[in-house]
Motif scaffolding. Structure first.
Motif, PDB file in Angstrom:
ATOM      1  N   LEU A  73     -26.876 -60.193 -13.713  1.00  0.00           N
ATOM      2  CA  LEU A  73     -28.091 -60.980 -13.936  1.00  0.00           C
ATOM      3  C   LEU A  73     -28.745 -61.367 -12.614  1.00  0.00           C
ATOM      4  O   LEU A  73     -29.980 -61.384 -12.503  1.00  0.00           O
ATOM      5  N   ASP A  74     -27.942 -61.651 -11.618  1.00  0.00           N
ATOM      6  CA  ASP A  74     -28.507 -61.992 -10.302  1.00  0.00           C
ATOM      7  C   ASP A  74     -29.196 -60.783  -9.674  1.00  0.00           C
ATOM      8  O   ASP A  74     -30.130 -60.937  -8.886  1.00  0.00           O
ATOM      9  N   GLN A  75     -28.735 -59.588  -9.979  1.00  0.00           N
ATOM     10  CA  GLN A  75     -29.271 -58.364  -9.380  1.00  0.00           C
ATOM     11  C   GLN A  75     -30.348 -57.694 -10.239  1.00  0.00           C
ATOM     12  O   GLN A  75     -30.818 -56.612  -9.920  1.00  0.00           O
TER      13      GLN A  75
ATOM     14  N   THR B 178     -17.371 -63.309  -8.315  1.00  0.00           N
ATOM     15  CA  THR B 178     -18.446 -63.535  -9.270  1.00  0.00           C
ATOM     16  C   THR B 178     -18.178 -62.709 -10.521  1.00  0.00           C
ATOM     17  O   THR B 178     -17.779 -61.543 -10.426  1.00  0.00           O
ATOM     18  N   SER B 179     -18.407 -63.310 -11.718  1.00  0.00           N
ATOM     19  CA  SER B 179     -18.184 -62.555 -12.947  1.00  0.00           C
ATOM     20  C   SER B 179     -19.227 -61.453 -13.075  1.00  0.00           C
ATOM     21  O   SER B 179     -20.336 -61.558 -12.546  1.00  0.00           O
TER      22      SER B 179
ATOM     23  N   PRO C 260     -21.134 -60.325 -15.649  1.00  0.00           N
ATOM     24  CA  PRO C 260     -22.450 -60.621 -16.237  1.00  0.00           C
ATOM     25  C   PRO C 260     -23.352 -61.417 -15.299  1.00  0.00           C
ATOM     26  O   PRO C 260     -24.528 -61.102 -15.161  1.00  0.00           O
ATOM     27  N   SER C 261     -22.801 -62.434 -14.625  1.00  0.00           N
ATOM     28  CA  SER C 261     -23.669 -63.219 -13.741  1.00  0.00           C
ATOM     29  C   SER C 261     -24.083 -62.392 -12.524  1.00  0.00           C
ATOM     30  O   SER C 261     -25.202 -62.517 -12.031  1.00  0.00           O
ATOM     31  N   PHE C 262     -23.199 -61.523 -12.040  1.00  0.00           N
ATOM     32  CA  PHE C 262     -23.556 -60.651 -10.919  1.00  0.00           C
ATOM     33  C   PHE C 262     -24.716 -59.736 -11.310  1.00  0.00           C
ATOM     34  O   PHE C 262     -25.684 -59.583 -10.567  1.00  0.00           O
TER      35      PHE C 262
END
Length: 142
Positions: free
Chosen positions: A9-11, A2-3, A5-7
């Motif tokens: 944002l998910d957290q 997972t990249s 930024p997306s990681f």
């Protein structure tokens, strides 16, 4: 994988608070806490440098502005002195006030001076107390 930024944002959790603020929570695995803290430190350092540079730029612009204002003031003083000298020369040679002002404006126009209009000649002369009567000494002169 997972990249980043997306990681992140998910957290990320944002919770509104009662006083108009928000609570921001980031859930990280233990092995990323040290890297996240380094990231925050570098970000804080970046903003400190940006703040210092902005303050220096503001001070430099003020200094430049003051220097520009000084140049403008000196230019204006020199222009007024030039008008008074020319006016005194023309009125002492026998020209009346109106003709002396016209002649000064014509001289300025001939050299392409930006302040060459009759009005821009007349106003500083009035401020300097030049009545335009030929042959009479000015106040303070003998």
């Amino acid at each position: 994988m997972t990249s980043a930024p997306s990681f992140l944002l998910d957290q990320l959790t944002v919770t509104p608070l009662d006083d108009g603020q928000v609570s921001v929570t980031v859930n990280l695995p233990p092995e990323l806490v040290k890297d996240y803290c380094r990231f925050l430190e570098s970000l804080a350092g970046f903003f400190q440098v940006a703040h210092r540079k902005s303050r220096l730029a503001l001070v430099a612009s003020r200094v430049k502005s003051q220097a520009d204002n000084q140049v403008v003031s000196l230019t204006l003083v020199a222009y007024r002195e030039r008008l008074v000298k020319a006016f005194d020369l023309y009125t002492s040679s026998g020209l009346d006030r109106k003709e002396a002002i016209k002649r000064i404006a014509a001289d300025l126009r001939a050299e392409g001076h930006p302040w060459r209009s009759v009005d821009l000649v007349r106003i500083p002369l009035v401020e300097a107390g030049r009545s335009g009567r030929p042959g009479r000494p000015r106040r303070g002169e003998s």
